[in-house]
Write a protein that holds these residues in place. Sequence first.
Motif, short mmCIF file in Angstrom:
data_model
loop_
_atom_site.label_atom_id
_atom_site.label_comp_id
_atom_site.label_asym_id
_atom_site.label_seq_id
_atom_site.Cartn_x
_atom_site.Cartn_y
_atom_site.Cartn_z
N PRO A 121 0.92 -1.12 -0.05
CA PRO A 121 0.02 0.04 0.07
C PRO A 121 0.91 1.20 0.08
N PHE A 122 0.10 2.30 -0.72
CA PHE A 122 0.96 3.51 -0.64
C PHE A 122 1.02 4.32 0.62
N ASP A 123 2.18 4.80 1.16
CA ASP A 123 2.09 5.94 2.20
C ASP A 123 2.54 6.90 1.83
N PRO A 124 1.69 7.92 1.93
CA PRO A 124 1.86 9.44 1.50
C PRO A 124 3.12 10.05 2.33
N ARG A 125 3.15 9.47 3.50
CA ARG A 125 4.17 10.38 4.31
C ARG A 125 5.74 10.01 4.05
N THR A 126 5.82 8.78 3.43
CA THR A 126 7.03 8.14 3.13
C THR A 126 7.20 8.21 1.49
N GLY A 127 6.04 8.27 0.93
CA GLY A 127 6.34 8.18 -0.55
C GLY A 127 6.42 6.68 -0.96
N GLU A 128 6.61 5.76 -0.19
CA GLU A 128 6.70 4.53 -0.37
C GLU A 128 5.58 3.52 -0.53
N GLY A 129 5.72 2.31 -1.16
CA GLY A 129 4.35 1.64 -1.57
C GLY A 129 3.86 2.15 -2.80
N THR A 130 2.96 1.35 -3.34
CA THR A 130 2.52 1.70 -4.86
C THR A 130 1.06 1.42 -5.16
N VAL A 131 0.55 0.72 -4.26
CA VAL A 131 -1.13 0.51 -4.30
C VAL A 131 -1.96 1.91 -3.76
N GLY A 132 -2.65 2.26 -4.62
CA GLY A 132 -3.19 3.52 -4.14
C GLY A 132 -2.50 4.80 -4.62
#
Length: 364
Positions: free
Chosen positions: A107-118
């Motif tokens: 899942p995408f984490d907007p705080r770190t910018g990591e992850g992709t889904v979403g």
Amino acid sequence: MKPPVRDRPACVCRYCGFCENYGCEAGARASPNQTVMPLLATNPNFELRTHARVLKVNLDATKKRAVSVTYVDASGREFEQPAELVVLAAYVLSNVHLLLLSGIGKPFDPRTGEGTVGRSYSYQIRSGATVFTDKSRPLNPFMGTGALQGVIDDYYPYHFDHGKNGFIGGGTIQCASGGARPIEYHPVPPGTPPWGTEWKRAMVDNYHHVLVLRNQSTGMAYRKNYLDLDPVHRDGFGRPMLRMTFDYQENELKLANRFADICVDIGKAMGNVKVVREAPAKNYSIVPYQSTHNTGGAIMGADRATSVVNRYLQTWDVPNVFVLGACAFPQNAGKNPTGPVAATVLMSAEAIVQKYAKSPGALA
Ligand SMILES: Cc1cc2nc3c(=O)[nH]c(=O)nc-3n(C[C@H](O)[C@H](O)[C@H](O)COP(=O)(O)OP(=O)(O)OC[C@H]3O[C@@H](n4cnc5c(N)ncnc54)[C@H](O)[C@@H]3O)c2cc1C
Ligand code: SF4
């Protein structure tokens, strides 16, 4: 791969007024129930289970292989359907929801910018002008078809000089004639009371004399616009609901305001009209219908660190799951998405038949 084609009858009534949002009485429109389903039905391997709602894709212990999907039927009975290959084609939002619920991709984490889904969920912004013509020019709005419109492409991103505008991107300006539907269609000039005798009179007076110039514009992907699982709210099946975090950004608002001005100029050039500028909403609201051109959330890319699917719409993390739809688009191109959706689906289908079926595994 050449897609099979099924002949369709011609439009019988020419502008029956029910061309958009309804089934076609003549079977003339290229809806899947007219084109694809009858062809599939001739295939002995094909079975259509209607009213089946997939709740989740189930993975094996390695989390790298899908083994089944869980679905409920119309009466709420739950089934587990074993599967060698799972193709999610449930539209942008449901595709992303199912990926998140099934633990496919990070899942995408907007705080770190990591992850992709979403990640990279984007949308279009609208503005324009409403033009009230004089009474000598009836426009017969009841006659129309879903796709009947004039479109100006001159302000699409690569067609005009952005220098002095202060924004990137662009869009099209449309004047559509989709067929004025009863009850829904009742444009009145600003200042008209919202009900009562005066409103009815204004509705009758203006029915034949209103046209709308509207833009459909590009929408960039931003870190702050994304989809994830709601930490609080659950749906009727007890699953976390899909949560959308989205608002228009400065670039899109500047763009839409410029487009509203252009639409006003075009309207005024018609002469002897009253033109009302339709400014873009400052903040996004999910309530009024704007377009169904949502994109992103499970984007396609060459790098698994920044995308969910490869160029064949195959998930990087679970190679026997493919995800079809505009959720693969990394930005919102400001146009109607279904053509490119069909093109990418065709490419994916070709890869599944000609490559994956012969040698299951990662295609890229
Ligand atoms: C009023 C309207 C006008 C539009 N006009 C245009 C236009 O002019 N041009 C254009 O390009 N696009 C237009 N669109 C957008 C177009 O409809 C979509 O881009 C297109 O349908 C997307 O195709 P899809 O296969 O990804 O999803 P869909 O066509 O939405 O198909 C998804 C299917 O999956 C099913 N489904 C969803 N979740 C589940 C689940 N959990 N389990 C089982 N099944 C599920 C749904 O019932 C549906 O049948 C319009 C849309 C609307 C609503
Ligand atoms: S106008 Fe549209 S909905 Fe009506 S018959 Fe023709 S194709 Fe079908």
